[in-house]
Design a protein around this motif. Structure first.
Motif: not given
Length: 165
Positions: A81-101
């Protein structure tokens, strides 16, 4: 500074930053490695690069997938299996915010709602308790509203807001 030194410094710093976001250090280091990698990585590549065990790598990759910031990729003809992450930092911040919420704000708001109907023999204590927890609930609701607005915002709105500050 040489690339290897800069890469290691970034991975270490991102690991420390991750702790502030509610993500453990190894999770954040894996995320940092994926963030700067031009191609998706296998578990073995992550283990080798970060000098961590298979169990540690697997557990933290799964957690990053649960957070919605890492994706698993299957390739035809490959068993790995291969793993990757998005490179859009604003999108990352949004996702982390959603999860923390979801993990932090929603549960405390639920408790603060439940305890507002408090009563007891000592009316002064009950009143003080209601006032303090009510203020905390109101503040938390406002923070929740800001996080919700941020998580639904587009880049233009966010950057305009930053420019005003």
């Amino acid at each position: 500074m040489e690339y290897i030194e800069a890469k290691n410094k970034f991975i270490q710093a991102w690991g420390t930053l991750g702790s502030s976001w509610g993500i453990n250090k190894a999770m954040a280091q894996i995320h940092a490695l994926l963030l700067i990698s031009p191609n998706p990585l296998t578990t073995e590549e992550i283990m080798e690069e970060l000098k961590i065990s298979r169990g540690n790598a697997n557990m933290n990759i799964r957690a990053l997938i649960d957070w919605g910031i890492v994706e698993k990729e299957h390739r035809i003809g490959e068993r790995k299996e291969f793993f990757s992450t998005g490179k859009d930092i604003l999108e990352l911040a949004r996702q982390v915010s959603k999860e923390r919420r979801k993990r932090e704000i929603d549960p405390i708001l639920k408790v603060l709602e439940q305890i507002q109907d408090v009563s007891g023999e000592n009316e002064k204590l009950s009143k003080e308790f209601k006032n303090v927890t009510g203020d905390l609930r109101n503040f938390t609701q406002k923070v929740d509203g800001v996080i919700e607005k941020f998580s639904k915002s587009d880049k233009n709105w966010f950057y305009k807001l930053l420019m005003k500050l």
